[in-house]
Design a protein around this motif. Structure first.
Motif, mmCIF file in Angstrom:
data_model
loop_
_atom_site.group_PDB
_atom_site.id
_atom_site.type_symbol
_atom_site.label_atom_id
_atom_site.label_comp_id
_atom_site.label_asym_id
_atom_site.label_seq_id
_atom_site.Cartn_x
_atom_site.Cartn_y
_atom_site.Cartn_z
ATOM 1 N N HIS A 70 0.873 -1.187 0.030
ATOM 2 C CA HIS A 70 -0.038 -0.030 0.141
ATOM 3 C C HIS A 70 0.972 1.457 0.096
ATOM 4 O O HIS A 70 0.388 2.046 -0.654
ATOM 5 C CB HIS A 70 -1.169 -0.080 1.259
ATOM 6 N N ALA A 71 2.077 1.253 0.590
ATOM 7 C CA ALA A 71 2.969 2.478 0.848
ATOM 8 C C ALA A 71 3.493 2.454 -0.661
ATOM 9 O O ALA A 71 3.382 3.803 -1.119
ATOM 10 C CB ALA A 71 4.063 2.149 2.011
ATOM 11 N N PHE A 72 3.801 1.411 -1.250
ATOM 12 C CA PHE A 72 4.361 1.546 -2.583
ATOM 13 C C PHE A 72 3.321 2.189 -3.598
ATOM 14 O O PHE A 72 3.683 3.207 -4.674
ATOM 15 C CB PHE A 72 4.975 0.282 -3.010
ATOM 16 N N CYS A 73 2.293 1.842 -3.477
ATOM 17 C CA CYS A 73 1.189 2.199 -4.266
ATOM 18 C C CYS A 73 0.778 3.596 -4.133
ATOM 19 O O CYS A 73 0.637 4.315 -5.027
ATOM 20 C CB CYS A 73 -0.062 1.288 -4.189
ATOM 21 N N THR A 74 0.827 4.251 -2.815
ATOM 22 C CA THR A 74 0.484 5.464 -2.467
ATOM 23 C C THR A 74 1.676 6.402 -3.032
ATOM 24 O O THR A 74 1.177 7.483 -3.604
ATOM 25 C CB THR A 74 0.293 5.421 -1.160
ATOM 26 N N LEU A 75 2.754 6.009 -2.857
ATOM 27 C CA LEU A 75 3.857 6.473 -3.257
ATOM 28 C C LEU A 75 3.990 6.970 -4.821
ATOM 29 O O LEU A 75 4.437 7.847 -5.345
ATOM 30 C CB LEU A 75 5.285 6.302 -2.765
ATOM 31 N N GLN A 76 3.491 5.759 -5.541
ATOM 32 C CA GLN A 76 3.563 5.682 -7.184
ATOM 33 C C GLN A 76 2.588 6.771 -7.524
ATOM 34 O O GLN A 76 2.572 7.273 -8.317
ATOM 35 C CB GLN A 76 3.288 4.514 -7.681
ATOM 36 N N GLY A 77 1.277 6.767 -6.842
ATOM 37 C CA GLY A 77 0.234 7.692 -7.124
ATOM 38 C C GLY A 77 -0.283 7.519 -8.504
ATOM 39 O O GLY A 77 -0.499 6.518 -8.966
ATOM 40 N N PRO A 78 -0.567 8.689 -9.039
ATOM 41 C CA PRO A 78 -1.079 8.689 -10.463
ATOM 42 C C PRO A 78 -0.393 8.397 -11.470
ATOM 43 O O PRO A 78 -0.569 8.156 -12.818
ATOM 44 C CB PRO A 78 -1.825 10.114 -10.619
ATOM 45 N N GLN A 79 0.967 7.945 -11.250
ATOM 46 C CA GLN A 79 2.005 7.560 -12.393
ATOM 47 C C GLN A 79 1.666 6.085 -12.774
ATOM 48 O O GLN A 79 2.108 5.589 -13.697
ATOM 49 C CB GLN A 79 3.463 7.627 -11.791
#
Length: 89
Positions: A70-79
């Motif tokens: 979840h942290a990884f996906c949050t940091l990736q964001g709209p990319q």
């Protein structure tokens, strides 16, 4: 703030926020909303609720890996491909 009294009654206790500004109260309310959304996303998209093991270490490892994902996906964001800022498809 809700406070339980007795077994089945919930009483709404509105106490003045003596040491808190309106900005702090609004930020706290928004943080609660964010936590609920993150928890729902971890359950639905990342498999938080899919653990069927029986040991504490196994559950702990599962929750840790889901949290890291979840942290990884949050940091990736709209990319990430397929994710838009508008919230639509």
């Amino acid at each position: 703030m809700a406070r339980r009294q007795g077994r089945a009654r919930a009483v709404l206790a509105l106490q003045p926020a003596r040491n808190h500004s309106a900005a702090v109260l609004v930020r706290t309310a928004k943080l609660r909303w964010r936590i609920e959304n993150d928890y729902r996303e971890m359950k639905q998209a990342l498999g938080l609720a899919h653990f069927e093991g029986r040991t504490w270490p196994g559950w702990h490892h599962h929750v840790t890996l889901v949290s890291v994902a979840h942290a990884f996906c949050t940091l990736q964001g709209p990319q990430r491909p397929g994710v838009s800022d508008s919230g639509g498809p």
